[in-house]
Design a protein around this motif. Sequence first.
Motif, PDB file in Angstrom:
ATOM      1  N   LYS A  56     -16.676   5.147   1.189  1.00 37.59           N
ATOM      2  CA  LYS A  56     -17.170   6.566   1.906  1.00 37.59           C
ATOM      3  C   LYS A  56     -16.537   6.625   3.570  1.00 37.59           C
ATOM      4  CE  LYS A  56     -20.996   6.659  -1.114  1.00 37.59           C
ATOM      5  NZ  LYS A  56     -22.078   7.343  -1.518  1.00 37.59           N
ATOM      6  N   PRO A  57     -16.527   7.962   3.980  1.00 46.04           N
ATOM      7  CA  PRO A  57     -15.770   8.373   5.214  1.00 46.04           C
ATOM      8  C   PRO A  57     -16.550   7.227   6.364  1.00 46.04           C
ATOM      9  CG  PRO A  57     -16.067  10.266   4.249  1.00 46.04           C
ATOM     10  CD  PRO A  57     -16.735   9.228   3.182  1.00 46.04           C
ATOM     11  N   SER A  58     -17.729   6.877   6.308  1.00 48.42           N
ATOM     12  CA  SER A  58     -18.456   6.033   7.217  1.00 48.42           C
ATOM     13  C   SER A  58     -17.882   4.651   7.253  1.00 48.42           C
ATOM     14  CB  SER A  58     -19.881   6.160   7.129  1.00 48.42           C
ATOM     15  OG  SER A  58     -20.263   5.622   6.054  1.00 48.42           O
ATOM     16  N   GLN A  59     -17.111   4.355   6.175  1.00 48.40           N
ATOM     17  CA  GLN A  59     -16.705   3.057   5.945  1.00 48.40           C
ATOM     18  C   GLN A  59     -15.240   2.830   6.326  1.00 48.40           C
ATOM     19  OE1 GLN A  59     -18.204   2.974   1.926  1.00 48.40           O
ATOM     20  NE2 GLN A  59     -19.244   1.045   2.411  1.00 48.40           N
ATOM     21  N   PHE A  60     -14.421   4.133   6.627  1.00 49.36           N
ATOM     22  CA  PHE A  60     -13.156   3.934   6.996  1.00 49.36           C
ATOM     23  C   PHE A  60     -12.840   3.289   8.367  1.00 49.36           C
ATOM     24  CE2 PHE A  60     -12.244   8.314   4.843  1.00 49.36           C
ATOM     25  CZ  PHE A  60     -12.498   7.661   3.566  1.00 49.36           C
ATOM     26  N   ALA A  61     -11.686   2.803   8.454  1.00 51.04           N
ATOM     27  CA  ALA A  61     -11.310   2.098   9.541  1.00 51.04           C
ATOM     28  C   ALA A  61     -10.152   2.960  10.307  1.00 51.04           C
ATOM     29  CB  ALA A  61     -10.530   0.881   9.475  1.00 51.04           C
ATOM     30  N   ASP A  62     -10.412   3.035  11.728  1.00 53.40           N
ATOM     31  CA  ASP A  62      -9.246   3.733  12.337  1.00 53.40           C
ATOM     32  C   ASP A  62      -7.979   3.355  12.628  1.00 53.40           C
ATOM     33  OD1 ASP A  62     -10.196   6.457  13.737  1.00 53.40           O
ATOM     34  OD2 ASP A  62     -10.830   5.511  15.719  1.00 53.40           O
ATOM     35  N   ARG A  63      -7.676   2.256  11.963  1.00 59.05           N
ATOM     36  CA  ARG A  63      -6.040   1.738  11.856  1.00 59.05           C
ATOM     37  C   ARG A  63      -5.376   2.269  10.790  1.00 59.05           C
ATOM     38  NH1 ARG A  63      -6.931  -1.407   7.671  1.00 59.05           N
ATOM     39  NH2 ARG A  63      -8.056  -3.236   7.349  1.00 59.05           N
ATOM     40  N   GLY A  64      -4.192   2.621  10.938  1.00 54.29           N
ATOM     41  CA  GLY A  64      -3.127   3.301   9.923  1.00 54.29           C
ATOM     42  C   GLY A  64      -2.854   2.414   8.925  1.00 54.29           C
ATOM     43  N   VAL A  65      -2.351   2.825   7.988  1.00 53.01           N
ATOM     44  CA  VAL A  65      -1.561   2.118   6.918  1.00 53.01           C
ATOM     45  C   VAL A  65      -0.245   2.035   7.129  1.00 53.01           C
ATOM     46  CG1 VAL A  65      -1.389   2.139   4.352  1.00 53.01           C
ATOM     47  CG2 VAL A  65      -3.615   2.937   5.474  1.00 53.01           C
ATOM     48  N   ASP A  66       0.380   0.897   6.940  1.00 49.75           N
ATOM     49  CA  ASP A  66       1.727   0.591   6.919  1.00 49.75           C
ATOM     50  C   ASP A  66       2.638   1.537   6.198  1.00 49.75           C
ATOM     51  OD1 ASP A  66       4.400  -1.191   6.410  1.00 49.75           O
ATOM     52  OD2 ASP A  66       3.715  -1.423   8.263  1.00 49.75           O
ATOM     53  N   ASP A  67       3.671   2.159   6.498  1.00 44.91           N
ATOM     54  CA  ASP A  67       4.509   3.123   5.986  1.00 44.91           C
ATOM     55  C   ASP A  67       5.085   2.550   4.588  1.00 44.91           C
ATOM     56  OD1 ASP A  67       4.154   4.990   7.756  1.00 44.91           O
ATOM     57  OD2 ASP A  67       6.123   4.869   8.702  1.00 44.91           O
ATOM     58  N   SER A  68       5.308   1.170   4.483  1.00 42.44           N
ATOM     59  CA  SER A  68       5.680   0.457   3.479  1.00 42.44           C
ATOM     60  C   SER A  68       4.768   0.406   2.215  1.00 42.44           C
ATOM     61  CB  SER A  68       6.397  -0.936   3.699  1.00 42.44           C
ATOM     62  OG  SER A  68       5.208  -1.904   4.139  1.00 42.44           O
ATOM     63  N   ILE A  69       3.387   0.469   2.675  1.00 43.44           N
ATOM     64  CA  ILE A  69       2.141   0.472   1.767  1.00 43.44           C
ATOM     65  C   ILE A  69       2.225   1.738   0.999  1.00 43.44           C
ATOM     66  CG2 ILE A  69      -0.123   0.015   1.289  1.00 43.44           C
ATOM     67  CD1 ILE A  69       0.245  -2.230   3.518  1.00 43.44           C
ATOM     68  N   VAL A  70       2.223   2.963   1.800  1.00 40.95           N
ATOM     69  CA  VAL A  70       2.036   4.387   1.492  1.00 40.95           C
ATOM     70  C   VAL A  70       3.241   4.611   0.506  1.00 40.95           C
ATOM     71  CG1 VAL A  70       2.141   6.663   2.213  1.00 40.95           C
ATOM     72  CG2 VAL A  70       0.991   4.891   3.515  1.00 40.95           C
ATOM     73  N   THR A  71       4.734   4.026   1.064  1.00 40.34           N
ATOM     74  CA  THR A  71       5.660   4.391   0.134  1.00 40.34           C
ATOM     75  C   THR A  71       5.404   3.724  -1.360  1.00 40.34           C
ATOM     76  OG1 THR A  71       6.986   4.704   2.048  1.00 40.34           O
ATOM     77  CG2 THR A  71       8.101   4.251  -0.270  1.00 40.34           C
ATOM     78  N   GLN A  72       4.994   2.719  -1.520  1.00 41.85           N
ATOM     79  CA  GLN A  72       4.516   1.940  -2.603  1.00 41.85           C
ATOM     80  C   GLN A  72       3.694   2.605  -3.454  1.00 41.85           C
ATOM     81  OE1 GLN A  72       3.532  -2.185  -2.327  1.00 41.85           O
ATOM     82  NE2 GLN A  72       4.291  -2.706  -4.422  1.00 41.85           N
ATOM     83  N   ILE A  73       2.533   3.088  -2.712  1.00 41.99           N
ATOM     84  CA  ILE A  73       1.432   3.610  -3.362  1.00 41.99           C
ATOM     85  C   ILE A  73       2.082   4.966  -4.171  1.00 41.99           C
ATOM     86  CG2 ILE A  73      -0.505   4.795  -3.351  1.00 41.99           C
ATOM     87  CD1 ILE A  73      -1.336   2.787  -1.130  1.00 41.99           C
ATOM     88  N   LEU A  74       3.062   5.763  -3.455  1.00 43.31           N
ATOM     89  CA  LEU A  74       3.330   7.048  -3.856  1.00 43.31           C
ATOM     90  C   LEU A  74       4.566   6.648  -4.847  1.00 43.31           C
ATOM     91  CD1 LEU A  74       3.700   8.840  -0.410  1.00 43.31           C
ATOM     92  CD2 LEU A  74       1.788   9.313  -2.175  1.00 43.31           C
ATOM     93  N   GLU A  75       5.224   5.683  -4.718  1.00 43.18           N
ATOM     94  CA  GLU A  75       6.178   5.455  -5.700  1.00 43.18           C
ATOM     95  C   GLU A  75       5.148   4.975  -7.343  1.00 43.18           C
ATOM     96  OE1 GLU A  75       9.512   4.918  -8.112  1.00 43.18           O
ATOM     97  OE2 GLU A  75       9.227   5.874  -6.262  1.00 43.18           O
ATOM     98  N   ASN A  76       4.381   4.270  -7.006  1.00 37.88           N
ATOM     99  CA  ASN A  76       3.343   4.158  -8.229  1.00 37.88           C
ATOM    100  C   ASN A  76       3.025   5.205  -8.936  1.00 37.88           C
ATOM    101  OD1 ASN A  76       4.122   1.250  -8.080  1.00 37.88           O
ATOM    102  ND2 ASN A  76       2.286   0.850  -6.905  1.00 37.88           N
ATOM    103  N   ALA A  77       2.343   6.245  -7.983  1.00 39.80           N
ATOM    104  CA  ALA A  77       1.810   7.534  -8.526  1.00 39.80           C
ATOM    105  C   ALA A  77       2.989   8.198  -9.298  1.00 39.80           C
ATOM    106  CB  ALA A  77       1.378   8.099  -7.389  1.00 39.80           C
ATOM    107  N   ASN A  78       4.066   8.129  -8.844  1.00 41.55           N
ATOM    108  CA  ASN A  78       5.058   8.772  -9.403  1.00 41.55           C
ATOM    109  C   ASN A  78       5.275   8.449 -10.945  1.00 41.55           C
ATOM    110  OD1 ASN A  78       6.337  10.765  -7.792  1.00 41.55           O
ATOM    111  ND2 ASN A  78       7.176   9.357  -6.806  1.00 41.55           N
ATOM    112  N   TRP A  79       4.967   7.456 -11.171  1.00 38.76           N
ATOM    113  CA  TRP A  79       4.840   6.872 -12.570  1.00 38.76           C
ATOM    114  C   TRP A  79       3.717   7.405 -13.587  1.00 38.76           C
ATOM    115  CZ3 TRP A  79       8.998   4.466 -15.092  1.00 38.76           C
ATOM    116  CH2 TRP A  79       9.959   4.045 -14.467  1.00 38.76           C
ATOM    117  N   ALA A  80       2.722   8.003 -12.878  1.00 36.94           N
ATOM    118  CA  ALA A  80       1.558   8.414 -13.420  1.00 36.94           C
ATOM    119  C   ALA A  80       1.748   9.489 -14.591  1.00 36.94           C
ATOM    120  CB  ALA A  80       0.358   8.821 -12.435  1.00 36.94           C
ATOM    121  N   PRO A  81       1.171   9.739 -15.727  1.00 36.80           N
ATOM    122  CA  PRO A  81       1.629  10.747 -16.312  1.00 36.80           C
ATOM    123  C   PRO A  81       0.993  11.855 -15.979  1.00 36.80           C
ATOM    124  CG  PRO A  81      -0.084   9.408 -17.406  1.00 36.80           C
ATOM    125  CD  PRO A  81       0.160   8.631 -16.075  1.00 36.80           C
TER     126      PRO A  81
END
Length: 71
Positions: free
Chosen positions: A17-42
């Motif tokens: 939930k939002p109250s559990q979010f951290a203020d730190r960013g996510v590394d671009d390489s992780i975002v790229t990998q997640i989006l690439e995996n999402a592209n494989w979703a039907p």
Amino acid sequence: MSVEETNRVIRERRTIKPSQFADRGVDDSIVTQILENANWAPTHGMTEPWRFTVFTGEARSRLAKFLAETY
């Protein structure tokens, strides 16, 4: 990843939930990998490819303000 590892990831997944979010960013390489995996979703009706927009920095703040005002 083995079947056992996949089962563990699925079964240990929990809502964050939002109250559990951290203020730190996510590394671009992780975002790229997640989006690439999402592209494989039907997609419904084979309407690929998926399209994603990533908001960072000031754009992320503007989006948050817009959504807060809208909702």
